[in-house]
Structure formats: structure tokens, C-alpha cells
Design an enzyme around this catalytic site. Structure first.
Site, PDB file in Angstrom:
ATOM      1  N   LEU A   1       0.833  -1.212   0.000  1.00  0.00           N
ATOM      2  CA  LEU A   1       0.000   0.000   0.000  1.00  0.00           C
ATOM      3  C   LEU A   1       0.856   1.246   0.000  1.00  0.00           C
ATOM      4  O   LEU A   1       1.831   1.329   0.736  1.00  0.00           O
ATOM      5  CB  LEU A   1      -0.878   0.022   1.268  1.00  0.00           C
TER       6      LEU A   1
ATOM      7  N   CYS B   1       8.408   3.443   4.695  1.00  0.00           N
ATOM      8  CA  CYS B   1       8.761   2.139   4.111  1.00  0.00           C
ATOM      9  C   CYS B   1      10.129   2.101   3.445  1.00  0.00           C
ATOM     10  O   CYS B   1      11.000   1.342   3.862  1.00  0.00           O
ATOM     11  CB  CYS B   1       7.707   1.715   3.095  1.00  0.00           C
TER      12      CYS B   1
END
Ligand code: UDX
Length: 436
Positions: free
Chosen positions: A154, A261
Site C-alpha cells: 500500500l 517504508c
């Protein structure tokens, strides 16, 4: 209708819970943080994500989505328990797995029927086996369970669409039947499903993020060379992107990658390699280039303004990318610190992230709109490419500023247009315009 438990109501957990509920499942989202759970029960989202509030509300109203702090309640009657908790970076770049461990223990202690435990969080290769050991050790009495890895892909700002229209679903398990059952949950998404073993699935996530980060550092290196040779990286990227083997995406040169991330995952992959005696040369270079982009921005600004001491610099945008209030590893933080260290006064405006940013950027004055922010500034730096910045009244900005200098860290403007308005302007890697 399947019943699903999702552990963690952070980014990954909450999006997973809300989307599975929207696909018609009954979902209990669990978190040990009472404040977050109480907030969600009242409709208060713990994070900003476009469309999330609406999808949560819709599914709460239809009673498909509920929130709880109780493991026994959340696990009762469910066949699937997703773990979607945070895995921050430890001091050396290794992933900190304390929340995964705590969730696995609590699941083991409270499960009352056979369970498929699915890990969504990004975890080091081998964590699935480790989770299985923890569950086995902490079960009061033996109940069958299976561990499946189902890494999330995501992006913040488009997480709902990424969940609902994924490029692929990756499932890893040592038990094919367990993976097939999890695959069934994903069938409505109509995306290719890759079923493999646990470690390979975990590796696919790291390799994917590291590849995308490499693409960004690659184009940033090309940008630096473009500047030196008088070429324009924006057009270079367009020309490259038409080659299907290269692709158009992730070729925007700028201030480099940030967020929760890429920085963490590239570091963790390099750490895992080094721990096994391998030398991750490419990953090290990717990180080095990324760190340099932030420092280069300051050097370019200095070339444009001279000494920064006593100057007032305005930052347009703070979050690590648009459509989020996330400030994790945001270039704005390093850039503001550097400017302050050089003796500049720093101001900022961001459409949504100023409250989150304030404690992380001491001494930076937050302004209510871009124009009051620009008033009297010696230079502006575009840090985040929010859409609203593309439509600013630039002649007005120029009038308000003390000196009409703009460093565009995201290449949102065209050098020729900016010159016509009367700005001293530089983007990243736009050597052609700069050398004319
Ligand atoms: C990323 C991955 O895309 C997602 O699949 C994974 O699950 C989580 O990490 P996210 O961190 O939300 O998602 O943001 P993304 O849109 O991928 O951008 C990451 C960073 O790269 C941002 O700082 C962005 O500004 C930067 N970036 C992206 C560039 O500098 N240039 C580009 O061309 C693309």
C-alpha cells in the site's frame, strides 16, 4: 461472509480491516492502544488517508467492522488473524519486531480454535518461521495453526485504491491449503495471486521496495549528471519511460524517497545481507544517493542566495509526499535543520501536516497559507509536490517575497515560465534550462 480479526489499527492494519469489511466480510480490528480504539469507535481516524474515514464509517454503520482491545473477543469464531502492526527500524537498521512478537504471543494465548495467522507487516526474511515458534511456545494447549505471509504493497495517499486494485497478491506459506484459503479472501480483488513459500514471500516485499528505491536513486543520479552536462532530467525520464522494460513510474527526480517504508526497508535488507556476510553494494549506493539529495538541495540554494546566515527561507510542503500528513523520514526535517544550522530563519506551510510536523521541527514558524509564508522570504524551497502548489498565484508570490528565489525540489514548475515571471529558479536535474 468470512470472519476476520486484524491486529493493529495503524496504517496497514486499519486499511486492511476496512477494505476486507467493504468486501463483505465481518471484521474485528484489534489494538492494545485503548485511546486509538475508543477514537475509532467515535469515528476519529488515527491517521490521515484519503477515503479511509468514509470506508470505515460505511462498514461500522453496516456492522461489518467493529473495534476491540480484547484478544479473546476479537479471535472468537474467526479462522483468520491478520497481523498488521508496525515494524520500525532498530539502531543498526534491523527491523524492530517487538510488536509482531507481542501480537503473536497474545494470539497464541487467546486463540480457541484452529487459526490461520497472516502476516501483513514488512518483516525480515525468516520472521514467519519465528512467529510460528512463538505461537507454538505460548499456546496453553495445542490448537492447530498455520502461518502465511501476505505482504502489503500500500502507498500512503492511495492505500484504499492500492488494496482494492492491487497489481498482485503474494502469499507465502509452508502449507498450501492455508495459502489457498487466504487466496479465497483475495479473489474479489481479481488480481494475479502468487503462492510461494514463507521466506520467498517475505523477500518479494523487500526486493520490490528496494527496486523502487533504486529506481528513484538512479534517476536522482542521472539528474546530477544532467545538471553537469546541460540536459533536462524530466524529459530524459519521459524518453526512458516509453520503453516498457523501464516503465514511466518512479522516475521523478527530486529530494529522494522518505516515508515509513523505503528508508526502513532498504536499510533492513542491507542489514540482513551484511549479517550473512554479503556486501550489499548497490543498496548502499542507493541509500548514499538518497541522503545526498537532501544535502545537495541546501548547496544549490546557497549557490542561488549566497550565505544563508540571517536569511529567511520558506518551505512549501513538509510531509514526505503529497496527500498524507506523514512526517516519517521526511526530507523537510533534515533540510530545516541544515538551514537553521547555517543561520537561516525557517518558515513553513503544508496543507495537512503542520500539526504533526511542529514538534519535529523546533524553531520553524508554521504559517496558515502559502502567501503569508512567502512574505519577506529570501527564498522558497518546494519540498512536497502538493497539487495546490501547482496553481499558486506566482506573480503575487514574487511581489510578496524579499528576493524572488525558488528552489523547486520536486520539479513542479517549468524553468521558462518561472523566468518569465521574474524568478531566479532552479529545479533538480534541469541542466538544459539552467545552462541557457
Ligand atoms: C511505498 C511503496 O510504494 C508501497 O508499495 C509500500 O507498501 C510502502 O512503501 P509509500 O511510502 O506510501 O509506499 O510512498 P510512495 O508513493 O511509494 O513514495 C515513496 C517515496 O518515494 C516518497 O518520498 C516519494 O516522494 C518518493 N518518490 C516516489 C520519488 O522521489 N520519485 C518517484 O518517482 C516516486
Amino acid at each position: 461472509m468470512k470472519q476476520i480479526c486484524v491486529v493493529g489499527v495503524g496504517y496497514v492494519g486499519l486499511v486492511t480491516a476496512a477494505c476486507f469489511a467493504d468486501l463483505g466480510n465481518r471484521v474485528i480490528a484489534l489494538d492494545v492502544n485503548e485511546e486509538k480504539v475508543k477514537g475509532l469507535q467515535k469515528g476519529i481516524m488515527p491517521i490521515f488517508e484519503p477515503g479511509l474515514k468514509e470506508i470505515v464509517e460505511r462498514n461500522v454503520n453496516s456492522k461489518r467492522l467493529t473495534f476491540s482491545t480484547s484478544y479473546p473477543e476479537a479471535l472468537k469464531g474467526t479462522e483468520f488473524a491478520f497481523i498488521g502492526v508496525g515494524t520500525p527500524s532498530g539502531v543498526d537498521g534491523e527491523a524492530d519486531l517487538q510488536y509482531v512478537e507481542a501480537s503473536a504471543r497474545a494470539i497464541a494465548e487467546n486463540m480457541s480454535a484452529p487459526l490461520i495467522i497472516i502476516n501483513k507487516s514488512t518483516v525480515p526474511v525468516g520472521t514467519g518461521d519465528w512467529v510460528a515458534d512463538i505461537v507454538q511456545k505460548h499456546q496453553p494447549h495445542s490448537i492447530p495453526f498455520w502461518v502465511v505471509s501476505c505482504p502489503e504493497f500500500l502507498r500512503e495517499g492511495s492505500a484504499i485504491a492500492d488494496f482494492m486494485q492491487p497489481h498482485r497478491t503474494v502469499l507465502g506459506s509452508m502449507d498450501r491449503d492455508a495459502a489457498e484459503k487466504v487466496a479465497q479472501l483475495h479473489l474479489p480483488l481479481r488480481a494475479p495471486i502468487v503462492i510461494t513459500d514463507l521466506r520467498t514471500a517475505e523477500m518479494i516485499k523487500y526486493a520490490s521496495n528496494a527496486f523502487l528505491a533504486t529506481k528513484i536513486s538512479f534517476i536522482n543520479e542521472i539528474a546530477t549528471i544532467c545538471e553537469a552536462l546541460g540536459a533536462d532530467v524530466k524529459e530524459v525520464a519521459v524518453g526512458m519511460g516509453y520503453d516498457a522494460r523501464i516503465g514511466k513510474q518512479f522516475l521523478d527526480a527530486g529530494l529522494g524517497y522518505g516515508g515509513s517504508c523505503f528508508p526502513k526497508d532498504v536499510k533492513a535488507l542491507a542489514y540482513m545481507a551484511a549479517e550473512k556476510g554479503r556486501h550489499p553494494q548497490l543498496l548502499n549506493a542507493v541509500m548514499e544517493i538518497n541522503d545526498d539529495q537532501r544535502l545537495k538541495a541546501i548547496n544549490i540554494l546557497k549557490e542561488m542566495t549566497g550565505d544563508l546566515k540571517g536569511k529567511t527561507i520558506g518551505l512549501l510542503g513538509l510531509s514526505f509526499k503529497p496527500n498524507t500528513d506523514d512526517m516519517r523520514d521526511a526530507p523537510a526535517i533534515t533540510i530545516a535543520q541544515r538551514l537553521q544550522a547555517e543561520g537561516a530563519t525557517v518558515r513553513a506551510y503544508d496543507p495537512v501536516s503542520m500539526e504533526v510536523a511542529r514538534p519535529l521541527m523546533p524553531g520553524v514558524e508554521m504559517k496558515d497559507d502559502p502567501y503569508s509564508m512567502a512574505e519577506g522570504c529570501d527564498a522558497l524551497m518546494i519540498i512536497t509536490e502538493w497539487n495546490e502548489f501547482k496553481q499558486l498565484d506566482r506573480p503575487r508570490l514574487r511581489q510578496l517575497m524579499h528576493k524572488p528565489v525558488i528552489f523547486d525540489g520536486r520539479n513542479i514548475y517549468e524553468p521558462d515560465d518561472m523566468a518569465k515571471i521574474g524568478f531566479v529558479y532552479r529545479g533538480v536535474g534541469r541542466g538544459y534550462a539552467f545552462s541557457r
